[in-house]
Design a protein around this motif. Structure first.
Motif, PDB file in Angstrom:
ATOM      1  N   ASP A  21       0.832  -1.206   0.000  1.00 58.47           N
ATOM      2  CA  ASP A  21       0.000   0.000   0.000  1.00 58.47           C
ATOM      3  C   ASP A  21       0.866   1.256   0.000  1.00 58.47           C
ATOM      4  N   GLN A  31      -6.944   0.829   7.028  1.00 60.79           N
ATOM      5  CA  GLN A  31      -7.680   1.785   6.220  1.00 60.79           C
ATOM      6  C   GLN A  31      -8.315   2.868   7.094  1.00 60.79           C
ATOM      7  N   LYS A  35      -5.705   5.436   7.909  1.00 61.28           N
ATOM      8  CA  LYS A  35      -5.452   6.307   6.754  1.00 61.28           C
ATOM      9  C   LYS A  35      -6.536   7.370   6.617  1.00 61.28           C
ATOM     10  N   GLN A  36      -7.794   6.960   6.786  1.00 65.37           N
ATOM     11  CA  GLN A  36      -8.902   7.911   6.657  1.00 65.37           C
ATOM     12  C   GLN A  36      -8.853   8.974   7.756  1.00 65.37           C
TER      13      GLN A  36
END
Length: 634
Positions: free
Chosen positions: A568, A610, A613-614
């Motif tokens: 990623d 995730q 990251k958000q």
């Protein structure tokens, strides 16, 4: 409740004597095992009075007491008589005694110590200067105090049962070895407390030998202004090398407050030779005052059982290693998600309706330095909460709320006066041969809030510059460089630092979160008070357990998830090489770790990666929209 002939709490030396009288070669080991077993019994420890809770004059001399403390300083090792014989002057018979766990030797008016006896054994012990855990929250003190069943009995004086010989009767005093003169409060004397020649950093730099700065007052050397509680000289007999300055300890030991210990300084200051003087080998009057203060002010505690504490939260077990406590934690884990949601809602209200800031504050609370790679501390998460109101007392009320959640904390108002006058860094006083404390001498996992909203215009002097540098080193490297005058010594630490400011902080941080208040209460103090009152006591208890527990939980990343994260990262670099750096990846991994732990998960999943990251995208986008922020990466 302890009692009867086996009253190991009220008469611990009686239990020691019974074991000693068995003439076993390993009697000292058996003493420690005896008390360990007693303290393991259900609620047994609650019947041991605590120096933290019970006034000193309510405690029985030579009884077993406990003390929850931090090691502020370590004095030089001292000699004591491990065993000795007293000679009856009339009958010429000898009686064998032990000197362990005592400050004064047993010696009646018609007795003398047989210094030439083959059973006269000199041993060594270490002395720690211990203080209550700095910044310990009131709720912590209250929970510990309510659990303690032993309250003590009022007593305004202590009259030893043994007879004390007058100074004039000890004509043989000068014949005793000068380095082993025993404290014998009952008249006969050989030294139970003379320091050994092993003096770390003993010789002062040139010009520091002037004694004109000696004072008669006794400074208890607490790091934080306004702190109260007992200081104590803890005598350690076993494994003292396993303890360090700033360690948190729980000590069970024999309380010694014999007034004879307080006579020494007075006699020494008059220039006379005292048979009770354990400070004979100390170089200065100031050193004598510091190392042998009156026992009514600084009692002695002869440690039998000493435990190093991971935390001081009374709602959790002292250790999470044994199976019984692991099972307890396993039963709590399913409930963590619910507690997290409730706590997040509470913090959102505390932060004036800002749910994003509340998320980061929660992550900050559970962060801890879990390892070090070379000099880099892993796991630290210093948050700069910018956008805080300046003049309505919000930051003060914010800290009061934090105090209700964490076991220990301190708010440092960064006024120009404080920065230029407070002593942040501990330093060595060679005249008194002690470590003079500073504001940054704190125990592990203390929450330190730096209130930069109070920083006004003006000039930092040399002290202020040093203090700012010290704060920067604490935040960046999680270390404080103690001042030994001609050199600095690094002391690693684990302090959760929260910086509140209007704009971006002048200090470094791992993460800047700009507060976006959705409402501004007319009366901040009343608003915060109402928030706390609205929380059920049972839920507040869960908040406190939750925040402490997650700091202690293990965490790992599987090889599969590690590979996915690496892939990623490569993809993000391909799409925009300027958008993410190696430092950003490290930040994301820290946030992902804390998000996982906050939900009770000990491993990282793709979903929580995730989510991290958000969260970071939202935080960064908010910062970029603030025109007053400079161009540096937050």
């Amino acid at each position: 409740m302890p009692g009867g002939g086996d009253d190991w709490v009220n008469h611990p030396l009686g239990a020691v004597h019974r074991i000693f009288a068995q003439n076993s070669a390993d009697w000292e080991k058996k003493v420690v095992e005896f008390f360990w077993e007693k303290l393991k019994e259900t609620t047994a420890a609650n019947w041991v009075p605590s120096l933290n809770d019970v006034p000193l004059h309510y405690l029985k001399p030579n009884s077993l007491v406990k003390f929850r403390c931090m090691v502020q300083d370590m004095f030089d090792p001292e000699f004591y008589m491990g065993s000795y014989e007293t000679l009856e002057l009339n009958a010429k018979s000898k009686i064998l005694h032990f000197g362990k766990y005592k400050d004064v030797a047993e010696c009646g008016p018609q007795q003398e110590i047989a210094l030439d006896s083959p059973k006269y054994v000199t041993r060594e012990r270490q002395t720690f200067y211990c203080i209550p855990v700095p910044g310990e929250s009131e709720w912590v003190k209250e929970v510990y105090a309510s659990a303690c069943q032993a309250r003590g009995n009022p007593s305004t004086s202590y009259t030893p049962s043994r007879h004390k010989r007058s100074y004039e009767e000890d004509e043989d005093m000068e014949m005793h070895p000068p380095k082993l003169k025993e404290q014998c409060a009952d008249g006969c004397s050989t030294s139970l407390g003379c320091g050994d020649a092993k003096r770390l950093e003993k010789e002062p730099p040139a010009g520091q030998q002037n004694l004109s700065n000696c004072t008669t007052s006794i400074d208890l050397n607490f790091p934080l202004p306004g702190e109260k509680g007992p200081a104590c000289l803890v005598k350690i007999y076993e494994d003292w090398d396993s303890f360090k300055v700033n360690d948190m300890l729980e000590v069970y030991g024999v309380l010694s407050v014999d007034p004879a210990l307080g006579v020494m300084n007075e006699e020494s200051s008059k220039g006379g030779l005292s048979i009770l003087d354990p400070t004979e080998c100390m170089d200065t009057m100031e050193e004598q005052r510091v190392h042998s203060p009156p026992p009514s002010l600084v009692p002695r505690l002869h440690a039998i059982v000493t435990r190093k504490l991971q935390h001081v939260n009374p709602l959790l077990p002292l250790t999470l290693n044994d199976k019984e406590n692991q099972d307890l934690i396993t039963n709590i884990l399913p409930e963590l998600s619910t507690v997290r949601a409730e706590l997040l809602g509470f913090l959102t209200h505390v932060l004036l309706g800002d749910s994003l800031a509340a998320e980061y504050l929660l992550l900050h609370f559970i962060s801890t330095v879990y390892s070090r790679r070379d000099i880099l501390p892993l796991g630290k998460f210093t948050v700069n909460l910018s956008g805080c109101p300046r003049n309505n007392g919000y930051t003060k009320q914010l800290h009061k709320t934090i105090q209700q959640l964490v076991p220990s904390s301190y708010c440092l108002p960064m006024t120009l006066h404080n920065m230029n006058t407070l002593r942040f860094i501990p330093h060595k006083d060679y005249t008194a041969n002690r470590l003079v404390t500073g504001v940054l001498q704190l125990a592990s996992n203390t929450s330190l809030m730096l209130d930069e909203t109070l920083l006004d215009q003006g000039q930092l002097d040399s002290t202020g510059v040093r203090n700012v540098t010290a704060l920067g080193n604490l935040i960046t490297w999680q270390k404080v460089d103690y001042d030994f005058n001609y050199h600095r010594m690094e002391f690693p630490c684990n302090i959760n630092v929260l910086i509140t400011s209007e704009g971006r902080s002048l200090l470094p941080s791992d993460c800047q979160v700009h507060l976006q208040a959705q409402m501004v209460p007319a009366n901040v103090e009343q608003y915060m008070t109402n928030l706390l009152m609205a929380v059920l006591p049972s839920m507040l208890r869960k908040f406190r357990m939750y925040l402490s527990l997650l700091r202690l939980m293990d965490y790992s990343i599987s090889d599969e998830v590690t590979k996915a994260v690496e892939e990623d990262f490569v993809e993000m670099r391909k799409s925009d090489p300027q958008s993410i750096t190696a430092e950003d990846l490290h930040q994301l991994l820290v946030v992902a770790r804390l998000i996982s732990l906050s939900a009770g998960h000990r491993t990282l999943s793709r979903e929580r990666w995730q989510q991290a990251k958000q969260l970071e995208v939202l935080r960064r986008s908010r910062i970029q929209h603030k025109t007053h922020v400079n161009g540096n990466e937050p």
